[in-house]
Scaffold this motif. Sequence first.
Motif, PDB file in Angstrom:
ATOM      1  N   MET A  96      53.056  39.387  40.437  1.00 17.44           N
ATOM      2  CA  MET A  96      51.800  39.111  41.133  1.00 17.44           C
ATOM      3  C   MET A  96      52.073  38.935  42.623  1.00 17.44           C
ATOM      4  N   HIS A  97      51.380  39.698  43.447  1.00 18.42           N
ATOM      5  CA  HIS A  97      51.566  39.608  44.886  1.00 18.42           C
ATOM      6  C   HIS A  97      50.655  38.535  45.477  1.00 18.42           C
ATOM      7  N   LYS A  98      51.171  37.837  46.465  1.00 17.18           N
ATOM      8  CA  LYS A  98      50.448  36.714  47.062  1.00 17.18           C
ATOM      9  C   LYS A  98      50.126  37.022  48.524  1.00 17.18           C
ATOM     10  N   ILE A  99      48.863  36.855  48.872  1.00 11.22           N
ATOM     11  CA  ILE A  99      48.383  37.172  50.217  1.00 11.22           C
ATOM     12  C   ILE A  99      47.824  35.920  50.873  1.00 11.22           C
ATOM     13  N   LEU A 100      48.182  35.708  52.134  1.00  7.61           N
ATOM     14  CA  LEU A 100      47.590  34.636  52.930  1.00  7.61           C
ATOM     15  C   LEU A 100      46.592  35.261  53.906  1.00  7.61           C
ATOM     16  N   ILE A 101      45.353  34.793  53.871  1.00  7.69           N
ATOM     17  CA  ILE A 101      44.317  35.269  54.784  1.00  7.69           C
ATOM     18  C   ILE A 101      44.083  34.178  55.833  1.00  7.69           C
ATOM     19  N   ILE A 102      44.314  34.493  57.094  1.00  3.58           N
ATOM     20  CA  ILE A 102      44.033  33.555  58.182  1.00  3.58           C
ATOM     21  C   ILE A 102      42.891  34.171  58.975  1.00  3.58           C
ATOM     22  N   GLU A 103      41.684  33.742  58.674  1.00  4.26           N
ATOM     23  CA  GLU A 103      40.465  34.382  59.186  1.00  4.26           C
ATOM     24  C   GLU A 103      39.340  33.351  59.190  1.00  4.26           C
ATOM     25  N   ASP A 104      38.586  33.270  60.292  1.00  4.48           N
ATOM     26  CA  ASP A 104      37.528  32.262  60.396  1.00  4.48           C
ATOM     27  C   ASP A 104      36.150  32.800  60.039  1.00  4.48           C
ATOM     28  N   ASN A 105      36.049  34.082  59.699  1.00  4.14           N
ATOM     29  CA  ASN A 105      34.767  34.648  59.286  1.00  4.14           C
ATOM     30  C   ASN A 105      34.636  34.518  57.762  1.00  4.14           C
ATOM     31  N   PRO A 106      33.741  33.632  57.285  1.00  6.65           N
ATOM     32  CA  PRO A 106      33.657  33.395  55.835  1.00  6.65           C
ATOM     33  C   PRO A 106      33.240  34.621  55.036  1.00  6.65           C
ATOM     34  N   ASP A 107      32.448  35.505  55.640  1.00  7.06           N
ATOM     35  CA  ASP A 107      32.028  36.707  54.920  1.00  7.06           C
ATOM     36  C   ASP A 107      33.214  37.641  54.668  1.00  7.06           C
ATOM     37  N   ILE A 108      34.079  37.807  55.674  1.00  6.40           N
ATOM     38  CA  ILE A 108      35.258  38.647  55.500  1.00  6.40           C
ATOM     39  C   ILE A 108      36.177  38.052  54.442  1.00  6.40           C
ATOM     40  N   VAL A 109      36.387  36.738  54.513  1.00  2.00           N
ATOM     41  CA  VAL A 109      37.245  36.072  53.524  1.00  2.00           C
ATOM     42  C   VAL A 109      36.690  36.262  52.109  1.00  2.00           C
ATOM     43  N   ALA A 110      35.379  36.072  51.950  1.00  5.21           N
ATOM     44  CA  ALA A 110      34.757  36.222  50.631  1.00  5.21           C
ATOM     45  C   ALA A 110      34.897  37.648  50.112  1.00  5.21           C
TER      46      ALA A 110
END
Length: 231
Positions: A1-15
């Motif tokens: 299983m690959h693990k990704i960290l998202i560092i982003e302040d736009n909640p729509d992009i994160v969702a």
Amino acid sequence: MHKILIIEDNPDIVANVYAFFEPKGYQLDNAHNGPSGLTLAAENTYDVILLDVMLPGMDGTQLCKALREKLHNKTPVLMLTARDTLSDKVAGFDSGADDYLVKPFSLVELEVRVRALIRRHQDEFFEQDIKLGPLTLNIEKHTAYRDDIPLKLTPTGFKILQTLMQSYPNIVSKSELEEKVWGEDLPNSDALRTHLHSVRTQVDKPFDHAMLITVPGVGYQIISPEDKRAL
């Protein structure tokens, strides 16, 4: 299983990223500002970091630079940004990023980039040292020196330099260099030029003689300062 960290302040992009990647079996973490993202990157192990440039608290280039220089973290970093000028890309790659995706982007393309970064990161060469004149690369430690001065190369920049040094004294064409570095997942047309600019900044700019040269209409070549072809 690959693990990704998202560092982003736009909640729509994160969702949207969560909705796309989680059903495919990826495990995701996220932070909404620079300091929190740096903390997560320091305390956990990830396969890829998706990093927004414009972040509260600490922008993406500052975060990436801290990740590489202070934490010595080599996790592949894919920058996400609305800025698409060459100077913006150079700044991103100089800070230590491996790839660059301009908003708005396709989630399908994002996954292709993520998979390519993971594959490249796992594709390690077994040869340890490559030497050419004052230039030395250690493949296992992922370090590079010229005249015993450490060079700050991104993982992609390191692979470019490694390919050119392993090909010495031959010239490497643009298409061959792109294939060696990115495989079948070729980037946009500016990516190689941008990475080469960053490599030259480290390998040549502080020194008297250039080692990385462009052969017009043919490709690129690494040479020794003692080589008669040196400029």
